[in-house]
Write a protein that holds these residues in place. Sequence first.
Motif: not given
Lengths: 389, 389
Positions: A289-296
Amino acid sequence: MSKAFIGGTGMTSFGSFPDRTGRDMFAEAGLAALDDAGLAPEDVDEVFYGNFVGTLAENQGHQGPLAAEALGTTAPSRRVESACASSGLAIRDAVRAVRTGESDVVVAGGMERMSNMGTAGATDGLARAADDLFEVRSGVTFPAAYALLARAYFAEYGGDRTDLAHIAVKNHENALVNDHAHLQQEITVDDALEAPEIASPFGLYDACPISDGAAAVVLVSPAYAAEHSFDAGVAITGSGHGGDTMGVQDRRSLAKTPATRDAAEEAYDDAGIDPTDVGLAEVHDCFTIAEVLALEGLGLYSHGEAIGAARRGETRRDGALPVNLSGGLKAKGHPVGATGAAQVAAIRALLEGTHPRADAVGDDVTVGLAHNAGGTVASATVHVLEVAT
Amino acid sequence: MSKAFIGGTGMTSFGSFPDRTGRDMFAEAGLAALDDAGLAPEDVDEVFYGNFVGTLAENQGHQGPLAAEALGTTAPSRRVESACASSGLAIRDAVRAVRTGESDVVVAGGMERMSNMGTAGATDGLARAADDLFEVRSGVTFPAAYALLARAYFAEYGGDRTDLAHIAVKNHENALVNDHAHLQQEITVDDALEAPEIASPFGLYDACPISDGAAAVVLVSPAYAAEHSFDAGVAITGSGHGGDTMGVQDRRSLAKTPATRDAAEEAYDDAGIDPTDVGLAEVHDCFTIAEVLALEGLGLYSHGEAIGAARRGETRRDGALPVNLSGGLKAKGHPVGATGAAQVAAIRALLEGTHPRADAVGDDVTVGLAHNAGGTVASATVHVLEVAT
């Protein structure tokens, strides 16, 4: 502001090396970086060393001078600690040392050794990145904290465990050709979905491993580069740093990371670029999920859009915006204090064409980004790297 | 290079406060510093936080965001660790943040809480400032390491325990009017000589106490000061940092401290002054011999000359060069991560005339110096403070 050339980079393999000392691993990484730069220990003006739990893992504080000694110098040093963002911060403060003109050649990097602590010891050590009084004593571990963020994200924007599984599959796939990676193991979406649950909605493959390792970056000032006809292919052109509340209980939203947003905006502004200029990124995927939060947070995707990016193939190596071509924390591994420097090393190698996944980087790509986060993104750094012109 | 104005300073009392948390103490110091500066939490661009053993003492890593929160902000933060020089380094790196123009208002400081660890725990914690593999495992504690330096100094330059006792007497005397001091207790030379031996040649009064406390300094950029008609009486005009081998076994001489020498030369050059311009100093006297080594490393005395300075009265408050008017680490106390910031706060108050010992500072004195050291001076910082003109 002014750029800092990347003179050289080095890293150990990431993995489980309980019998190696921190100084031994940093020596390997740091000397490789100096060798890559064609520079000697006596050229080093300063050392910025990222480390998180060496005080526990090696009974060792005051690691700056030991890191310098590992490079063969007694140059001034300090340890920079910001949990998992420690060497991202080390690089940021090193960039400043170059920008003020006070230093010409600086080594920034970091090391973590946790496998010798055992799984319980490492989990206990990692928990020190959270608020001891208000999170840890309530029973919050790091997988649990990020699981909270994942649940909040799903509730606010949608998405499910299969979306997360595609991120794990992608990053494992990227690491297959990276001999420095901790996990060189192909997995399928079904493997990820069927793995033992560690903290709902996470299965085992949603988490990065506990790794040992070191990484280092040699930064060179423009003045030094000009004077010594130093030929650097890539420079750090933008640096940003953001903060947030330590504990998740104080956040306005668990589905957004303002520390990443602030760091990115500062870095883009510093480099004079827009998010649309970014052609590849290494982001802090300690959990899927951290990759998702980062990209956003980085503005590379709108809120609610990044959750499907890997599933749609956009962030895969043949996609429009390859993310974590190194394998990310997920598969390359996450020796906490080394991660930020390893990300910068990966982007540099990808832009220069020397990385085993460099074939995924289009000829027109000249801008990459490294995003390092501490805790549940209470701290974040962003560095913009550009092909030097 | 460009100066950084000292907008405000704050500190807790130093002492034994096992029931206070680190964030509580840093809030007291940091908010006092902001209040002193007439600035609000939302004015703070960055936080640089010095701490040595919070990972052990409070089970807390990633203390930067907690320190920022203690000030009422989520501004970007990091922990800077360099053992007993942690907040000296925090100030150095904060000065750079101002110098690059990236930040206008920065809080730099630190905190240590050790009394809750017990004496054995604190001794164990402090030992992490030495080399675990080559010093600590050989049985070297900090009093023992500095005792080695004292014996080497006596052998090379002469001097005896009575010379050291005069340093302790002077610093205890200075602290008598400092209500923030840990030890407000008058001692005599005989008291010092007759005290229980802790590590030959040291008696109990040759060592600083184990203290809890926090200190903070608000730095303001010249641009911000001009724009906001900010009236600062004192500025940091010079910053220097030196390194040495971690372990004493690798030193060429145990009677000299090249890290201090290098830091001082850099700071003098940075400020454009000579050692002869310095009118008062706070130096790192964790043990009495450390004050001697500091004064010689700083170039304020020739080698072999500083051992008799207190005995001759020269560094007393009515002497030509008052040293440690605050009481020094010896009597004011030494909450490790707070010490460097407390030294800068003391020099500023002494130059501005607001310190209880300011009557010892001649009207012609406009330059003061703060010297902070880590470990057995494997790290040292020097800051030059000048009355702002």
